[in-house]
Write a protein that holds these residues in place. Structure first.
Motif, short mmCIF file in Angstrom:
data_model
loop_
_atom_site.label_atom_id
_atom_site.label_comp_id
_atom_site.label_asym_id
_atom_site.label_seq_id
_atom_site.Cartn_x
_atom_site.Cartn_y
_atom_site.Cartn_z
N THR A 11 0.74 -1.25 0.13
CA THR A 11 -0.18 -0.01 -0.13
C THR A 11 0.79 1.18 0.02
O THR A 11 1.97 1.45 0.63
CB THR A 11 -1.08 0.16 1.29
OG1 THR A 11 -0.23 0.44 2.41
CG2 THR A 11 -1.66 -1.28 1.37
N VAL A 68 -9.81 -1.85 0.96
CA VAL A 68 -8.55 -2.62 1.23
C VAL A 68 -8.87 -4.14 0.76
O VAL A 68 -7.94 -4.91 0.30
CB VAL A 68 -8.25 -2.54 2.84
CG1 VAL A 68 -7.21 -3.64 3.22
CG2 VAL A 68 -7.88 -1.20 2.75
N ASN A 87 2.02 -2.84 4.71
CA ASN A 87 0.98 -1.76 4.98
C ASN A 87 2.01 -0.57 5.26
O ASN A 87 2.46 -0.33 6.37
CB ASN A 87 0.18 -1.96 6.44
CG ASN A 87 -0.73 -3.15 6.00
OD1 ASN A 87 -1.52 -3.01 5.23
ND2 ASN A 87 -0.36 -4.25 6.90
N GLY A 119 -5.48 -3.74 6.67
CA GLY A 119 -4.63 -4.39 5.94
C GLY A 119 -4.29 -5.67 6.56
O GLY A 119 -4.16 -6.71 5.91
#
Length: 246
Positions: A11, A68, A87, A119
């Protein structure tokens, strides 16, 4: 090829430390899905890493559980599994506590802490059901260890990630899902390079190694935690700070 054949989701992977992590994982044999709030930049970054065969992208607001989960599902659909979750997404809204607004506090907590929790939850739900488990790496910060002036929101969120990481690690270890965190210190990124020269110099003077770190040096530590080299490591927090604040 430390992560050959593995699939990963990063991410905030379109730029900065996140992109360096995605790049390092691809170099070591992984296929990577870049999830970022900026879908166009994410697509360009994925293309830069080699395109659909090894890197894909998806727009993702990490404060949304639906977004997510959709990103995790996209990684599984694209690559057949999810072996590594990083993450990394984050923002800053720096201000002294006296001047910080509730919106500034809430936004940073939502992206860093809630986003990391969402996440970790979504990735572990997949990893615990697949053969081989998986590795989750949460990006905290040295600010979560010592606290920084003007960052009551950021320091709180990054400290929270440490507690989240340790608790989650205990919950999923029996399914061979490992959860660890990294705490970068002064790293040379577009954000830190925007600091005033005197502020940069004062921060660098606090580093025993006498220099700032590079995004690639963070990526190398994340690679270690993602790979089999750390197969008996979970619930740990690794500082990447050149000795600052030890």
């Amino acid at each position: 090829m430390l992560v050959a054949g593995k699939s990963a989701l990063v991410t905030g992977g379109a730029q900065g430390i996140g992109f360096a992590i995605a790049k390092r994982l691809v170099e070591e044999g992984a296929r990577v899905l870049i999830a970022d709030i900026d879908p166009e930049l994410a697509a360009a970054s994925a293309e830069q890493l080699g395109g659909p065969a090894v890197a894909r992208s998806v727009g993702c607001d990490v404060t949304s559980a639906e977004a997510v989960k959709a990103a995790v599902d996209a990684a599984v659909e694209a690559f057949g599994s999810l072996d590594v979750m990083v993450n990394n997404a984050g923002i800053t809204r720096d201000a002294t506590m006296r001047k910080m607004t509730e919106d500034q506090f809430d936004a940073v907590i939502a992206v860093h802490l809630k986003g990391c929790w969402l996440g970790t939850r979504a990735a572990s739900a997949v990893m615990r059901e697949q053969e081989g488990g998986g590795s989750i790496v949460n990006v905290s910060s040295i600010s979560g260890k010592v606290g920084m002036i003007g960052q009551t929101n950021y320091s709180a969120a990054k400290a929270g990630i440490v507690g989240l990481t340790k608790a989650a690690a205990k919950e999923v270890a029996f399914r061979n899902v490992r959860v660890n965190a990294v705490q970068p210190g002064l790293i040379r990124t577009r954000m830190t390079e925007a600091l005033r020269e005197d502020v940069w110099a004062s921060k660098q003077a606090e580093v025993p190694m006498g220099r700032a770190g590079e995004p690639e040096e963070v990526a190398d530590v994340v690679l270690f935690l993602a790979s089999g080299l750390s197969s008996y490591v979970t619930g740990t927090v690794l500082e990447i700070s050149g000795g600052r604040h030890i």
